[in-house]
Scaffold this active site. Structure first.
Site, mmCIF file in Angstrom:
data_model
loop_
_atom_site.group_PDB
_atom_site.id
_atom_site.type_symbol
_atom_site.label_atom_id
_atom_site.label_comp_id
_atom_site.label_asym_id
_atom_site.label_seq_id
_atom_site.Cartn_x
_atom_site.Cartn_y
_atom_site.Cartn_z
ATOM 1 N N CYS A 132 0.915 -1.036 -0.047
ATOM 2 C CA CYS A 132 -0.020 0.052 -0.048
ATOM 3 C C CYS A 132 0.806 1.109 0.071
ATOM 4 O O CYS A 132 0.401 2.454 -0.291
ATOM 5 C CB CYS A 132 -0.745 0.059 1.349
ATOM 6 N N HIS A 149 -3.066 -6.781 0.300
ATOM 7 C CA HIS A 149 -1.726 -7.316 -0.300
ATOM 8 C C HIS A 149 -1.357 -8.733 0.454
ATOM 9 O O HIS A 149 -0.337 -9.425 -0.018
ATOM 10 C CB HIS A 149 -0.688 -6.533 0.081
#
Ligand code: MSP
Length: 505
Positions: A132, A149
């Site tokens: 991110c 993620h």
């Protein structure tokens, strides 16, 4: 003061830790469509795209590939540039955050913030997700992992500079509430106002001690400017802010920053707050389109549903790729892309629609009138009010950033043209009434001419080929109202036969 004729439009700058995918293509194509439309409206357009090359995410990937970070980002940025060329993206500039001009502006901006006392120093301990490129809280984790993620965040304990975000929040809120900075679509505006009302948005760190791949904080070289803070500044560094700022004087504030909803918080809250702190004007509009899934799932390498835009171009060509991506779901809403629908849609709308309409109109004019456009009919066979309505809907679509709506109007006109040909059966009139035949062909050729202008922002190559075939020219100084006026096609204009715009597949 007369309204400025400039129009500054930007895309996000993309991370270059991998090859470009259709998400990047989608935003860039849609911004290109708006930029091209605005040029047709005689606006002085500056269209910017580019790449976000610093930060931990790019550096980690470079290391994995055993490359020096600069060599790594050079290699991947070239892929973005090549893709955008293939997609006929008409950007006026391409900013890379590793460029010297960017660094110069960032240094000026950061110094300005420091001088206006917008920062303080603090020891920070927290969790950072490199995927991110932001700090995340314990609360946001799912099973100890970043939900986006699926990665364990790093524990960071370091000295950082903090931006006094909280000080600027009331002003940001006021800008949005008063419509001085538009956030669109409406659902996003509500989301952002909701965040400003309820979420405790905290001051955030604008520097990193342990990240080396970036731009040094000008007054403390032990710190690197946080990649997001640096990246947002691309919108002004590309205009030469702080060192060569003629373009900055003309084009800032941006008319619209285009992106998907994933990064709206950075653009609609953090970015205007930073600008206000530096004494600069906020952008006029933030537009966030939706996020799409592919075959029902989030695009991901592990699922294997990542669509390579280059493969789409290889199969369908550049214009068709632009069309197919933009016509899947309303711009601004989330949607799903089903790659196996592309072929069917290509054949129906492009080969069987636009291309067919042009080719039958052209070949009949060639066959029956040796290629010359005949007299205009007194009463038209084409429903001219339907054409006018479609054009005003088309314009409205652009005014509201509903470009899929504008695109639909074109397909509406294409269908109408093909229907008129089916109804009037020119091949039968050819045996009985050549005057009536000339009238029918005038109308369908004129409709083609208008379509060629309306499709220009979406499919620039096809538009140009249509205009060559129809014997009409377009220059950017020609007023839009005049070029789309019904009945402009000159009697006696010679059309020329051409290869199909879109071959059936
Ligand atoms: N580098 C930051 C942006 C900095 S801007 C100052 C970044 N880069 S990114 O490569 O992750 O690009 C995110 C953008 O790519 C999204 O906002 C959107 O424009 C586009 N998209 C990526 N995936 C997408 C979808 N699945 N659907 C729609 N748009 C997508 O964030």
């Amino acid at each position: 003061m007369p309204e400025k004729n400039t129009f500054y439009i930007t895309t996000p700058i993309y991370y270059v830790n991998g090859a470009p995918h259709i998400g990047h293509a989608y935003t860039t194509i849609s911004s290109d469509v708006v930029a091209r439309f605005m040029r047709m409206q005689q606006r002085d357009v500056y269209f910017l795209t580019g790449t976000d090359e610093h930060g931990a995410k790019n550096a980690e990937k470079a290391e994995e590939e055993g490359l020096d970070p600069q060599a790594f980002v050079d290699k991947n940025t070239a892929q973005f540039q090549m893709l955008f060329d293939r997609l006929s993206i008409s950007n006026d500039d391409f900013i890379r955050t590793t460029e010297e001009r960017h660094k110069k502006s960032v240094e000026v901006f950061m110094t300005k913030l420091q001088e206006s006392d917008a920062f303080y120093e603090d020891e920070y301990e927290g969790l950072y997700c490199t995927g991110c490129e932001k700090f995340i809280t314990q609360k946001e984790l799912v099973d100890g992992l970043c939900p986006d993620h699926k990665k364990k965040p790093e524990v960071i304990k370091e000295k950082n500079y903090f931006f006094k975000l909280r000080e600027y929040l009331p002003k940001v809120k006021e800008l949005i509430a008063r419509g001085e900075m538009k956030v669109e679509p409406e659902s996003r505006r509500k989301e952002i106002l909701g965040l400003l009302d309820h979420e405790v948005l905290d001051d955030f760190s604008i520097s990193r001690e342990s990240v080396k791949w970036g731009i040094k904080v000008p007054y403390d070289h032990s710190q690197t400017v946080y990649v997001w803070v640096e990246a947002l500044q691309n919108y002004i560094s590309a205009l030469g802010y702080g060192h060569n700022d003629e373009k900055f004087q003309s084009y800032w504030p941006a008319d619209v920053h285009v992106m998907a909803k994933d990064i709206i918080k950075f653009h609609a809250i953090f970015w205007p707050a930073l600008l206000l702190a530096a004494g600069l004007q906020p952008p006029k509009k933030i537009f966030a389109h939706g996020f799409f899934t592919v075959n029902g799932d989030k695009m991901s390498k592990s699922i294997g549903n990542v669509i390579d835009p280059n493969e789409l171009i290889d199969t369908f060509g550049s214009d068709a790729t632009r069309y197919l991506l933009l016509s899947q779901f309303p711009f601004g809403q989330d949607g799903d892309i089903k790659a196996d629908k592309f072929l069917e849609q290509y054949n129906a709308d492009l080969a069987g629609g636009i291309s067919n309409l042009l080719h039958r109109s052209i070949s009949m004019t060639d066959k029956y009138f040796k290629g010359a456009v005949q007299e205009k009919p007194e009463t038209h066979l084409i429903d001219v009010s339907l054409v006018k309505d479609a054009i005003s809907e088309y314009r409205e679509g652009f005014e509201n950033m509903q470009i899929d709506h504008a695109l639909k109007q074109i397909m509406h006109l294409v269908r109408h043209g093909n229907e008129i040909i089916e109804q009037q059966k020119p091949w039968e009139l050819a045996k009985t009434d050549t005057v009536a035949l000339g009238y029918v062909l005038y109308d369908v050729l004129e409709l083609n001419r208008i379509i060629s202008f309306l499709i220009y922002p979406f499919m620039p190559e096809a538009a140009e080929r249509m205009q060559i075939a129809l014997g009409v020219t377009y220059e950017e100084h020609m007023p839009f109202d005049e070029i789309i006026e019904w009945g402009t096609l000159g009697v006696g204009t010679m059309i020329s036969k051409t290869e199909p715009l879109f071959m059936r597949k």
